[in-house]
Design a protein around this motif. Structure first.
Motif, PDB file in Angstrom:
ATOM      1  N   TYR A 127       5.381  -7.149 -22.457  1.00  8.25           N
ATOM      2  CA  TYR A 127       6.071  -8.069 -21.391  1.00  8.25           C
ATOM      3  C   TYR A 127       6.649  -9.286 -22.264  1.00  8.25           C
ATOM      4  CZ  TYR A 127       2.257  -6.835 -18.692  1.00  8.25           C
ATOM      5  OH  TYR A 127       1.708  -6.089 -17.621  1.00  8.25           O
ATOM      6  N   GLY A 128       8.299  -9.009 -21.764  1.00  8.26           N
ATOM      7  CA  GLY A 128       9.565  -9.768 -22.268  1.00  8.26           C
ATOM      8  C   GLY A 128       9.317 -11.595 -21.112  1.00  8.26           C
ATOM      9  N   ILE A 129       9.175 -11.980 -21.858  1.00  4.04           N
ATOM     10  CA  ILE A 129       9.481 -13.911 -21.418  1.00  4.04           C
ATOM     11  C   ILE A 129      10.960 -14.580 -21.809  1.00  4.04           C
ATOM     12  CG2 ILE A 129       8.747 -15.852 -21.141  1.00  4.04           C
ATOM     13  CD1 ILE A 129       5.661 -14.929 -21.498  1.00  4.04           C
ATOM     14  N   PRO A 130      12.130 -14.090 -21.188  1.00  8.54           N
ATOM     15  CA  PRO A 130      12.659 -15.128 -21.842  1.00  8.54           C
ATOM     16  C   PRO A 130      12.732 -15.855 -22.214  1.00  8.54           C
ATOM     17  CG  PRO A 130      13.502 -13.437 -19.825  1.00  8.54           C
ATOM     18  CD  PRO A 130      12.166 -13.998 -19.899  1.00  8.54           C
ATOM     19  N   TYR A 131      13.438 -16.726 -23.111  1.00 10.74           N
ATOM     20  CA  TYR A 131      14.019 -18.626 -23.389  1.00 10.74           C
ATOM     21  C   TYR A 131      13.946 -19.502 -21.535  1.00 10.74           C
ATOM     22  CZ  TYR A 131      14.484 -22.988 -24.188  1.00 10.74           C
ATOM     23  OH  TYR A 131      15.163 -24.830 -23.754  1.00 10.74           O
ATOM     24  N   LEU A 132      13.090 -20.029 -21.772  1.00 12.61           N
ATOM     25  CA  LEU A 132      12.852 -20.312 -19.738  1.00 12.61           C
ATOM     26  C   LEU A 132      12.945 -22.101 -20.166  1.00 12.61           C
ATOM     27  CD1 LEU A 132       8.975 -19.665 -18.805  1.00 12.61           C
ATOM     28  CD2 LEU A 132      11.616 -18.103 -18.168  1.00 12.61           C
ATOM     29  N   GLU A 133      14.247 -22.280 -20.225  1.00 16.77           N
ATOM     30  CA  GLU A 133      15.114 -23.493 -19.901  1.00 16.77           C
ATOM     31  C   GLU A 133      13.959 -23.996 -18.440  1.00 16.77           C
ATOM     32  OE1 GLU A 133      17.383 -26.724 -20.784  1.00 16.77           O
ATOM     33  OE2 GLU A 133      16.908 -25.224 -22.114  1.00 16.77           O
ATOM     34  N   PRO A 134      13.262 -24.788 -18.643  1.00 19.51           N
ATOM     35  CA  PRO A 134      12.224 -25.443 -17.370  1.00 19.51           C
ATOM     36  C   PRO A 134      12.784 -25.633 -16.392  1.00 19.51           C
ATOM     37  CG  PRO A 134      12.030 -26.367 -19.734  1.00 19.51           C
ATOM     38  CD  PRO A 134      12.902 -26.308 -19.715  1.00 19.51           C
ATOM     39  N   ASP A 135      13.928 -26.578 -15.780  1.00 16.08           N
ATOM     40  CA  ASP A 135      14.481 -26.680 -14.569  1.00 16.08           C
ATOM     41  C   ASP A 135      15.082 -25.769 -14.232  1.00 16.08           C
ATOM     42  OD1 ASP A 135      13.074 -28.636 -14.541  1.00 16.08           O
ATOM     43  OD2 ASP A 135      15.005 -29.534 -15.091  1.00 16.08           O
ATOM     44  N   PRO A 136      15.814 -24.599 -14.629  1.00 12.81           N
ATOM     45  CA  PRO A 136      16.373 -23.126 -13.951  1.00 12.81           C
ATOM     46  C   PRO A 136      15.723 -22.383 -14.244  1.00 12.81           C
ATOM     47  CG  PRO A 136      17.846 -24.256 -15.631  1.00 12.81           C
ATOM     48  CD  PRO A 136      16.234 -24.951 -15.349  1.00 12.81           C
ATOM     49  N   ARG A 156       7.208 -30.081 -15.271  1.00 16.04           N
ATOM     50  CA  ARG A 156       8.520 -30.156 -14.974  1.00 16.04           C
ATOM     51  C   ARG A 156       7.814 -29.416 -16.439  1.00 16.04           C
ATOM     52  NH1 ARG A 156      12.473 -34.300 -15.931  1.00 16.04           N
ATOM     53  NH2 ARG A 156      13.646 -32.167 -16.535  1.00 16.04           N
ATOM     54  N   GLY A 157       8.652 -29.559 -17.096  1.00 17.81           N
ATOM     55  CA  GLY A 157       8.347 -29.169 -18.810  1.00 17.81           C
ATOM     56  C   GLY A 157       8.098 -27.771 -19.284  1.00 17.81           C
ATOM     57  N   HIS A 158       8.255 -27.432 -20.498  1.00 20.00           N
ATOM     58  CA  HIS A 158       8.086 -25.934 -20.737  1.00 20.00           C
ATOM     59  C   HIS A 158       6.539 -25.292 -20.830  1.00 20.00           C
ATOM     60  CE1 HIS A 158      11.345 -25.846 -23.129  1.00 20.00           C
ATOM     61  NE2 HIS A 158      12.376 -27.042 -23.505  1.00 20.00           N
ATOM     62  N   GLN A 159       5.612 -25.913 -20.674  1.00 20.95           N
ATOM     63  CA  GLN A 159       4.778 -25.872 -20.569  1.00 20.95           C
ATOM     64  C   GLN A 159       4.270 -25.212 -19.168  1.00 20.95           C
ATOM     65  OE1 GLN A 159       1.391 -27.804 -21.728  1.00 20.95           O
ATOM     66  NE2 GLN A 159      -0.433 -27.244 -20.591  1.00 20.95           N
ATOM     67  N   ALA A 160       4.705 -25.857 -18.478  1.00 25.34           N
ATOM     68  CA  ALA A 160       4.680 -25.526 -17.048  1.00 25.34           C
ATOM     69  C   ALA A 160       4.816 -24.459 -16.492  1.00 25.34           C
ATOM     70  CB  ALA A 160       5.043 -26.515 -15.649  1.00 25.34           C
ATOM     71  N   VAL A 161       6.641 -23.597 -16.732  1.00 20.98           N
ATOM     72  CA  VAL A 161       7.166 -22.651 -16.451  1.00 20.98           C
ATOM     73  C   VAL A 161       5.973 -21.638 -17.760  1.00 20.98           C
ATOM     74  CG1 VAL A 161       8.789 -23.628 -15.255  1.00 20.98           C
ATOM     75  CG2 VAL A 161       9.010 -23.293 -18.455  1.00 20.98           C
ATOM     76  N   LEU A 162       5.801 -21.738 -18.555  1.00 24.95           N
ATOM     77  CA  LEU A 162       5.058 -20.658 -19.387  1.00 24.95           C
ATOM     78  C   LEU A 162       3.909 -20.068 -19.548  1.00 24.95           C
ATOM     79  CD1 LEU A 162       6.520 -21.235 -22.891  1.00 24.95           C
ATOM     80  CD2 LEU A 162       6.789 -19.439 -21.837  1.00 24.95           C
ATOM     81  N   THR A 163       3.658 -21.058 -18.175  1.00 18.74           N
ATOM     82  CA  THR A 163       1.788 -21.150 -17.884  1.00 18.74           C
ATOM     83  C   THR A 163       1.727 -20.505 -16.648  1.00 18.74           C
ATOM     84  OG1 THR A 163       1.011 -23.347 -18.699  1.00 18.74           O
ATOM     85  CG2 THR A 163      -0.092 -21.705 -16.988  1.00 18.74           C
ATOM     86  N   GLU A 164       2.987 -20.720 -15.421  1.00 18.25           N
ATOM     87  CA  GLU A 164       3.010 -19.449 -14.741  1.00 18.25           C
ATOM     88  C   GLU A 164       3.427 -18.351 -14.954  1.00 18.25           C
ATOM     89  OE1 GLU A 164       3.809 -18.090 -10.375  1.00 18.25           O
ATOM     90  OE2 GLU A 164       2.310 -19.963 -11.546  1.00 18.25           O
ATOM     91  N   ALA A 165       4.671 -18.502 -16.222  1.00 17.80           N
ATOM     92  CA  ALA A 165       5.851 -16.136 -16.468  1.00 17.80           C
ATOM     93  C   ALA A 165       3.883 -15.855 -16.697  1.00 17.80           C
ATOM     94  CB  ALA A 165       5.970 -17.227 -17.258  1.00 17.80           C
ATOM     95  N   MET A 166       3.178 -16.360 -17.987  1.00 19.94           N
ATOM     96  CA  MET A 166       1.655 -16.039 -18.060  1.00 19.94           C
ATOM     97  C   MET A 166       0.568 -16.014 -17.513  1.00 19.94           C
ATOM     98  SD  MET A 166       1.852 -14.532 -21.191  1.00 19.94           S
ATOM     99  CE  MET A 166      -0.167 -14.664 -21.591  1.00 19.94           C
ATOM    100  N   ASN A 167       0.491 -16.855 -16.010  1.00 17.35           N
ATOM    101  CA  ASN A 167      -0.090 -15.832 -15.268  1.00 17.35           C
ATOM    102  C   ASN A 167       0.381 -14.784 -14.171  1.00 17.35           C
ATOM    103  OD1 ASN A 167      -2.004 -17.870 -15.281  1.00 17.35           O
ATOM    104  ND2 ASN A 167      -1.017 -19.616 -13.912  1.00 17.35           N
ATOM    105  N   ARG A 168       1.568 -14.842 -13.771  1.00 14.35           N
ATOM    106  CA  ARG A 168       1.747 -13.709 -13.228  1.00 14.35           C
ATOM    107  C   ARG A 168       2.005 -12.098 -14.061  1.00 14.35           C
ATOM    108  NH1 ARG A 168       7.681 -15.607  -9.817  1.00 14.35           N
ATOM    109  NH2 ARG A 168       6.512 -17.318  -9.648  1.00 14.35           N
TER     110      ARG A 168
END
Length: 392
Positions: A127-136, A156-168
């Motif tokens: 699984y490739g997680i591209p760099y996640l700029e938080p708001d976009p 908001r923030g990196h932790q929120a979007v990375l957490t969602e990415a890993m949940n998926r």
């Protein structure tokens, strides 16, 4: 399955103005021999393939040659973009590239869709997680809320979007029957040591995420920090293949060889990379640096020099490069420190005419009064300015 974990190639980056393409190509192309010798099945690049979003033509050509050599050595390639990359440019023609063994995982909306590669024990999901700029990234993830495991992102923030990415990703793994898994991610994980050459990814003063965000997978190939690091057995940074700042002088650049067996992560080994040009720092008076035999060992190094002369030497860098052709950085710190007191601008110029102010500026910058010839030049420059003001 044997995986070679790399990241932060930064192809096209310069070192204090010096072109590094030849050094980068030499080190990265050398990985082809490692692939053949160690029977590597998959090479992963966890972000920052290039140093800028719009790389030069020479950087692209270098990267294409390197990737071609690694593929020809027998490995499949999985790449995800970092904060220096343009995801759209890196991912261009991704569907066609995959047919040739180059898998470009650049779309946030598809980060839960793995590259499935088989060995004698079955599939491994990459699984490739591209760099996640938080708001976009939050907007993209929320607009694809029909994905299994998805939920609204409340913070908001990196932790929120990375957490969602890993949940998926974990939801997808469960749906596939929990195959062995490798996640590529470009992020600053808590506990990592940064270098001077990394661009900040802080949002609201916070840029790091806890390692627990990545629980539930066999191996996490991290990118972003330029020093090789082990945060947990399954959670590591490979670091950059060459040094990009003098703060990395003591680092031994390396890659990780990751072995997966039938049950998951089996072993991780470090392989050090060759150093195309050593980094060195020296300190002393210019004359000593240019003449003393003890500095001969640094003549072929990228050099950072701190001059301690009481008076700032004229053309110090040019003189230094006569002995050290790869000197790239110079500072002046006179021994004993500066004797002049710091003054506000209004105090420094109060009661002084233009000539005195100009003379004082030279003295403050260099540590010595201007010569008579320099005073004449300053007077001529001031006179020219005065004439220009009269004409206006």
């Amino acid at each position: 399955m044997r995986v070679l974990h790399t990241s932060d190639w930064h192809v096209g980056r310069t070192f204090h103005g010096r072109d590094l393409l030849a050094e980068q190509e030499s080190v990265l192309s050398g990985l082809a021999d490692l692939i053949a010798d160690e029977h590597v099945d998959v090479v992963v690049v966890s972000g920052d393939l290039y140093d800028r979003a719009v790389p030069s033509g020479e950087a692209v050509e270098t990267c294409v040659r390197v990737l071609g050599r690694l593929r020809a050595a027998g490995a499949q390639l999985v790449v995800t973009p970092g904060n220096h990359d343009s995801a759209a440019r890196v991912g261009a023609f991704g569907e066609f590239a995959a047919a040739g063994g180059l898998h470009l995982r650049t779309r946030i909306s598809e980060l839960h869709e793995p590259v499935l590669l088989d060995d004698e024990h079955g599939p491994v999901a990459f699984y490739g997680i591209p760099y996640l700029e938080p708001d976009p990234a939050r907007q993209v993830l929320d607009s694809h809320a029909d994905v299994p495991g998805a939920s609204p992102i409340e913070e908001r923030g990196h932790q929120a979007v990375l957490t969602e990415a890993m949940n998926r990703i974990r939801a997808d793994l469960e749906a596939r029957g929990e195959p062995r898994s490798v996640v590529l991610a470009h992020a600053f994980v808590t506990g990592g040591d940064a270098s001077d050459s990394e661009r900040t990814i802080a949002v609201g003063g916070v840029d790091d995420v806890p390692g627990a965000v990545f629980d539930g997978v066999d191996y996490v190939a991290l990118g972003h920090l330029h020093g090789p690091q082990r945060l947990a057995e399954h959670l590591r940074y490979s670091g950059s293949p060459v040094a990009y700042s003098f703060s990395e002088a003591a680092q031994r650049k390396s890659v990780w060889l990751v072995d997966l067996d039938a049950t998951g992560l089996h072993d991780v080994r470090r392989h050090e990379l060759p150093v195309p040009r050593e980094l060195a720092t020296v300190r002393g008076e210019l004359e000593a640096l240019l003449t003393e035999p003890e500095y001969a060992a640094y003549e072929d190094c990228f050099l950072s020099a701190t001059l301690t002369d009481e008076v700032r030497p004229l053309d110090g860098m040019r003189a230094l490069q006569e002995r050290f052709p790869h000197a790239v950085h110079l500072e002046w710190q006179p021994a004993g420190g500066r004797a002049t007191a710091e003054l506000r601008y209004s105090e420094a110029v109060r009661g002084r005419d233009d000539t005195a102010v100009a003379d004082g500026f030279v003295a403050d910058c260099r540590g010595s009064e201007p010569t008579e010839g320099e005073r004449a030049l300053l007077a001529e420059a001031l006179h020219a300015v005065q004439l220009a003001e009269v004409r206006e």
